[in-house]
Design a protein around this motif. Structure first.
Motif, PDB file in Angstrom:
ATOM      1  N   VAL A   1      37.784   1.387  53.147  1.00 62.02           N
ATOM      2  CA  VAL A   1      36.648   1.242  54.080  1.00 62.02           C
ATOM      3  C   VAL A   1      36.349   2.365  55.051  1.00 62.02           C
ATOM      4  CG1 VAL A   1      36.465  -0.425  56.301  1.00 62.02           C
ATOM      5  CG2 VAL A   1      37.800  -1.218  54.268  1.00 62.02           C
ATOM      6  N   TYR A   2      37.162   3.162  55.319  1.00 63.35           N
ATOM      7  CA  TYR A   2      36.881   4.364  55.955  1.00 63.35           C
ATOM      8  C   TYR A   2      36.097   5.131  55.590  1.00 63.35           C
ATOM      9  CZ  TYR A   2      38.276   8.916  58.012  1.00 63.35           C
ATOM     10  OH  TYR A   2      38.097  10.193  58.461  1.00 63.35           O
ATOM     11  N   VAL A   3      36.340   5.345  54.118  1.00 62.56           N
ATOM     12  CA  VAL A   3      35.380   6.566  53.308  1.00 62.56           C
ATOM     13  C   VAL A   3      34.161   5.777  53.201  1.00 62.56           C
ATOM     14  CG1 VAL A   3      35.015   7.370  51.103  1.00 62.56           C
ATOM     15  CG2 VAL A   3      37.310   7.464  51.895  1.00 62.56           C
ATOM     16  N   GLY A   4      33.944   4.569  53.180  1.00 60.35           N
ATOM     17  CA  GLY A   4      32.652   3.779  53.113  1.00 60.35           C
ATOM     18  C   GLY A   4      31.768   3.850  54.147  1.00 60.35           C
ATOM     19  N   ILE A   5      32.349   3.663  55.433  1.00 64.09           N
ATOM     20  CA  ILE A   5      31.692   3.983  56.738  1.00 64.09           C
ATOM     21  C   ILE A   5      31.146   5.373  56.806  1.00 64.09           C
ATOM     22  CG2 ILE A   5      31.931   3.915  59.262  1.00 64.09           C
ATOM     23  CD1 ILE A   5      34.211   1.881  58.888  1.00 64.09           C
ATOM     24  N   LEU A   6      32.038   6.467  56.467  1.00 63.59           N
ATOM     25  CA  LEU A   6      31.372   7.925  56.551  1.00 63.59           C
ATOM     26  C   LEU A   6      30.229   7.953  55.501  1.00 63.59           C
ATOM     27  CD1 LEU A   6      34.767   9.629  57.199  1.00 63.59           C
ATOM     28  CD2 LEU A   6      32.998   8.846  58.764  1.00 63.59           C
ATOM     29  N   ALA A   7      30.344   7.108  54.211  1.00 68.52           N
ATOM     30  CA  ALA A   7      29.687   7.682  53.168  1.00 68.52           C
ATOM     31  C   ALA A   7      28.191   7.168  53.547  1.00 68.52           C
ATOM     32  CB  ALA A   7      29.957   7.105  51.923  1.00 68.52           C
ATOM     33  N   ARG A   8      28.023   6.063  54.529  1.00 66.77           N
ATOM     34  CA  ARG A   8      26.899   5.597  54.712  1.00 66.77           C
ATOM     35  C   ARG A   8      26.044   6.298  55.946  1.00 66.77           C
ATOM     36  NH1 ARG A   8      29.831   0.881  54.230  1.00 66.77           N
ATOM     37  NH2 ARG A   8      30.227   0.479  56.336  1.00 66.77           N
ATOM     38  N   LEU A   9      26.650   7.211  56.441  1.00 64.09           N
ATOM     39  CA  LEU A   9      26.110   8.241  57.502  1.00 64.09           C
ATOM     40  C   LEU A   9      25.061   9.167  56.598  1.00 64.09           C
ATOM     41  CD1 LEU A   9      28.480   8.845  60.273  1.00 64.09           C
ATOM     42  CD2 LEU A   9      26.449   7.668  60.404  1.00 64.09           C
ATOM     43  N   PRO A  10      23.778   9.467  57.092  1.00 67.29           N
ATOM     44  CA  PRO A  10      23.281  10.405  56.185  1.00 67.29           C
ATOM     45  C   PRO A  10      23.453  11.939  56.910  1.00 67.29           C
ATOM     46  CG  PRO A  10      21.781   9.310  58.106  1.00 67.29           C
ATOM     47  CD  PRO A  10      23.185   8.453  58.007  1.00 67.29           C
ATOM     48  N   ARG A  11      22.980  12.862  56.523  1.00 70.66           N
ATOM     49  CA  ARG A  11      23.377  14.233  56.955  1.00 70.66           C
ATOM     50  C   ARG A  11      22.942  14.180  58.448  1.00 70.66           C
ATOM     51  NH1 ARG A  11      22.169  20.024  53.619  1.00 70.66           N
ATOM     52  NH2 ARG A  11      23.246  21.246  55.186  1.00 70.66           N
ATOM     53  N   TYR A  12      21.846  13.911  58.864  1.00 62.05           N
ATOM     54  CA  TYR A  12      21.504  14.031  59.824  1.00 62.05           C
ATOM     55  C   TYR A  12      21.050  12.794  60.427  1.00 62.05           C
ATOM     56  CZ  TYR A  12      20.569  18.723  58.499  1.00 62.05           C
ATOM     57  OH  TYR A  12      20.930  20.178  58.305  1.00 62.05           O
ATOM     58  N   PRO A  13      21.865  11.759  60.926  1.00 61.71           N
ATOM     59  CA  PRO A  13      21.798  10.574  61.413  1.00 61.71           C
ATOM     60  C   PRO A  13      21.201  10.405  62.792  1.00 61.71           C
ATOM     61  CG  PRO A  13      24.081  11.539  61.825  1.00 61.71           C
ATOM     62  CD  PRO A  13      23.277  12.203  61.250  1.00 61.71           C
ATOM     63  N   GLU A  14      20.416   9.110  62.903  1.00 62.16           N
ATOM     64  CA  GLU A  14      19.809   8.911  64.168  1.00 62.16           C
ATOM     65  C   GLU A  14      20.750   8.192  64.899  1.00 62.16           C
ATOM     66  OE1 GLU A  14      16.648   6.498  63.265  1.00 62.16           O
ATOM     67  OE2 GLU A  14      15.333   8.308  62.278  1.00 62.16           O
ATOM     68  N   ARG A  15      20.651   8.122  66.138  1.00 62.09           N
ATOM     69  CA  ARG A  15      21.501   7.232  67.292  1.00 62.09           C
ATOM     70  C   ARG A  15      21.904   5.943  66.816  1.00 62.09           C
ATOM     71  NH1 ARG A  15      20.810   4.634  72.312  1.00 62.09           N
ATOM     72  NH2 ARG A  15      22.823   4.674  73.275  1.00 62.09           N
ATOM     73  N   ALA A  16      20.741   5.221  66.485  1.00 62.54           N
ATOM     74  CA  ALA A  16      21.151   3.801  65.736  1.00 62.54           C
ATOM     75  C   ALA A  16      22.188   3.778  64.671  1.00 62.54           C
ATOM     76  CB  ALA A  16      19.731   3.126  65.355  1.00 62.54           C
ATOM     77  N   GLN A  17      22.034   4.985  63.834  1.00 58.72           N
ATOM     78  CA  GLN A  17      23.006   4.938  62.910  1.00 58.72           C
ATOM     79  C   GLN A  17      24.518   5.303  63.027  1.00 58.72           C
ATOM     80  OE1 GLN A  17      20.683   7.580  60.597  1.00 58.72           O
ATOM     81  NE2 GLN A  17      20.180   6.182  58.903  1.00 58.72           N
ATOM     82  N   ILE A  18      24.389   6.129  64.335  1.00 60.56           N
ATOM     83  CA  ILE A  18      25.803   6.671  64.855  1.00 60.56           C
ATOM     84  C   ILE A  18      26.349   5.431  65.459  1.00 60.56           C
ATOM     85  CG2 ILE A  18      26.593   8.039  66.484  1.00 60.56           C
ATOM     86  CD1 ILE A  18      26.031   9.617  64.343  1.00 60.56           C
ATOM     87  N   ASP A  19      25.338   4.718  66.206  1.00 57.10           N
ATOM     88  CA  ASP A  19      26.093   3.460  67.122  1.00 57.10           C
ATOM     89  C   ASP A  19      26.745   2.601  66.144  1.00 57.10           C
ATOM     90  OD1 ASP A  19      25.471   4.275  69.440  1.00 57.10           O
ATOM     91  OD2 ASP A  19      23.298   3.633  69.717  1.00 57.10           O
ATOM     92  N   LEU A  20      25.938   2.296  64.855  1.00 58.77           N
ATOM     93  CA  LEU A  20      26.441   1.132  63.934  1.00 58.77           C
ATOM     94  C   LEU A  20      27.768   1.925  63.273  1.00 58.77           C
ATOM     95  CD1 LEU A  20      26.124  -1.126  62.199  1.00 58.77           C
ATOM     96  CD2 LEU A  20      24.993   0.099  60.462  1.00 58.77           C
ATOM     97  N   ALA A  21      27.964   3.118  62.775  1.00 56.91           N
ATOM     98  CA  ALA A  21      28.978   3.789  62.405  1.00 56.91           C
ATOM     99  C   ALA A  21      30.296   3.688  63.494  1.00 56.91           C
ATOM    100  CB  ALA A  21      28.754   5.175  62.019  1.00 56.91           C
ATOM    101  N   LEU A  22      29.983   3.972  64.875  1.00 60.37           N
ATOM    102  CA  LEU A  22      30.906   3.968  65.626  1.00 60.37           C
ATOM    103  C   LEU A  22      31.647   2.482  65.887  1.00 60.37           C
ATOM    104  CD1 LEU A  22      32.695   5.108  68.100  1.00 60.37           C
ATOM    105  CD2 LEU A  22      30.622   4.860  69.424  1.00 60.37           C
ATOM    106  N   ASP A  23      30.511   1.414  65.877  1.00 63.34           N
ATOM    107  CA  ASP A  23      31.092  -0.087  65.963  1.00 63.34           C
ATOM    108  C   ASP A  23      32.073  -0.190  64.747  1.00 63.34           C
ATOM    109  OD1 ASP A  23      29.662  -0.173  68.323  1.00 63.34           O
ATOM    110  OD2 ASP A  23      27.863  -1.399  67.276  1.00 63.34           O
ATOM    111  N   GLU A  24      31.596   0.017  63.734  1.00 62.77           N
ATOM    112  CA  GLU A  24      32.483   0.013  62.297  1.00 62.77           C
ATOM    113  C   GLU A  24      33.950   0.618  62.514  1.00 62.77           C
ATOM    114  OE1 GLU A  24      30.095   1.087  58.976  1.00 62.77           O
ATOM    115  OE2 GLU A  24      29.048  -0.884  59.311  1.00 62.77           O
TER     116      GLU A  24
END
Length: 414
Positions: free
Chosen positions: A201-224
């Motif tokens: 699960v941990y690896v999957g959360i990080l794998a969904r982040l692009p190289r240059y993420p936007e704030r919405a993507q960072i927010d989602l990853a932080l929540d997860e």
């Protein structure tokens, strides 16, 4: 001075309804309105991305403002500057004329300046006898004054958004570090739990982040990631509470374990001759048990059965009907494997006393998986037992290593 009206560009430059709309939207500022020109410029720099302009356009705007003679933008003083392209290029750090033209068009498109073209397209000014500018043709800076409040608000929003983005990234970094170290600590110290799945699960959360993420993507990853951290802490907290509840009864549990008629030891013959064991080992084990010269540590908690079976699939072949559905069946299968691998009953009994019957069965399952690499299964088990008594052994790393080896995906790609 022509301000507040709509003008069309000279020559081949086309006119569009969007340009008409932007010009009509700019209202003439009040004659008493004044704003520091470099403050407006700093606000434009902060709002650059929202306005859709590049850094080269900022250099051109900076050059245009240097041709305005006053420190404050003031509509009563005239807001049209009329430098030539050559002069602008020099003050814009020597950019080429083609680049200059593109960036001037970008500033007009962004609604930061207006063109006030003369009949022949040249930039110049008509002056009075006193030298005052009566009519000028060039670039009108009125939009900067008229939109000063709007630009300041956009700049504040951009700065606040940048601050929130930076702090969100910091929070994600800290949460990511917490999860990574908690998983590592749990595995290294043999804490019960499906840590392989948690790791996935941990690896999957990080794998969904692009190289240059936007704030919405960072927010989602932080929540997860925060949910995952809370789940890990919940698992560990329940284990600590369970250990505290049973800590005082640890010694009694071991006595009950050794005297219970349903003990795992009664699942196999106790005679060393029947199992091919060493009678001397039997006597030594009984002497140590009766003498009580050395207190054994409390057995460690068992790992989830599903995790054990994924790490050690071969043990299922020795269960009833070729499968294992509960811990009782796993311990029965471990007795069969013990006999098959030539491990003496005393060695297995010591392992059960040191680790607990469930963990001793798990250790036998791990030894079965690595039997091709182990010369003496009995000696290996005794070594694990001694290390467990000293608190130097945990089944966690062994199970995690076997899970990686026996993962179906790894076997397909091997």
């Amino acid at each position: 001075m022509q301000t507040g009206d709509v003008t069309t560009p000279f020559g081949r430059r086309s006119m569009s309804l969007a340009l008409v709309k932007r010009q009509m939207a700019i209202k003439d500022p009040d004659h008493n309105t004044r704003i520091e020109k470099w403050k407006v410029f700093r606000d434009v720099c902060e709002a650059r991305e929202r306005l859709g302009i590049q850094d080269r356009a900022l250099a051109v705007l900076d050059a245009l403002l240097t041709f305005y003679p006053h420190g404050e933008l003031d509509s009563s003083s005239g807001l049209v500057v009329f430098p030539s392209n050559a002069q602008l290029s020099v003050r814009a750090h020597g950019i080429t004329e083609s680049t200059l033209r593109r960036q001037l068009a970008a500033l007009v498109e962004a609604g930061l300046i207006l063109r006030r073209d003369s009949p022949n397209g040249k930039r110049y000014a008509h002056r009075s006898r006193d030298g005052e500018v009566e009519q000028a043709y060039g670039f009108d800076l009125t939009p900067l004054l008229a939109r000063a409040h709007e630009l300041a608000q956009i700049a504040q929003d951009v700065v606040a958004e940048r601050t929130r983005f930076r702090r969100t990234k910091e929070a994600l970094t800290i949460c990511r570090r917490d999860v990574r170290k908690l998983i590592s600590a749990a595995v290294e110290e043999g804490a019960p739990g499906n840590w392989g799945q948690v790791e996935a699960v941990y690896v999957g959360i990080l794998a969904r982040l692009p190289r240059y993420p936007e704030r919405a993507q960072i927010d989602l990853a932080l929540d997860e990631m925060q949910l995952l951290r809370a789940e890990i802490l919940n698992i560990l907290e329940m284990q600590l509470e369970s250990e505290n509840m049973h800590g005082n009864a640890g010694q009694d549990d071991r006595h009950i374990q050794n005297s219970n008629t349903e003990s795992i030891y009664e699942l196999e013959p106790s005679s060393g001759k029947e199992q091919g064991g060493n009678p001397e080992d039997e006597r030594q084990a009984k002497s140590e048990a009766n003498g009580g010269a050395k207190a054994k540590p409390e057995p460690i908690k068992a790992f989830p059965l599903g995790m054990v079976l994924r790490a050690c699939p071969q043990i299922a072949d020795y269960g009833p009907g070729g499968r294992i559905e509960n811990w009782r069946e796993l311990m029965k299968a471990a007795v069969v494997v013990r006999s098959m691998l030539g491990v003496s009953p005393s060695a297995y009994e010591e392992a059960c006393s040191a680790m607990g019957p469930e963990n001793a069965a798990v250790a036998m399952a791990c030894i079965l998986e690595r039997s091709n690499f182990i010369t003496s299964a009995g000696g290996y088990l005794r070594d694990l037992t001694r290390r467990s008594e000293r608190g130097e052994f945990s089944l966690g790393p062994m199970l995690m290593a076997l899970m990686k080896v026996n993962d179906p995906g790894n076997r397909r790609t091997a």
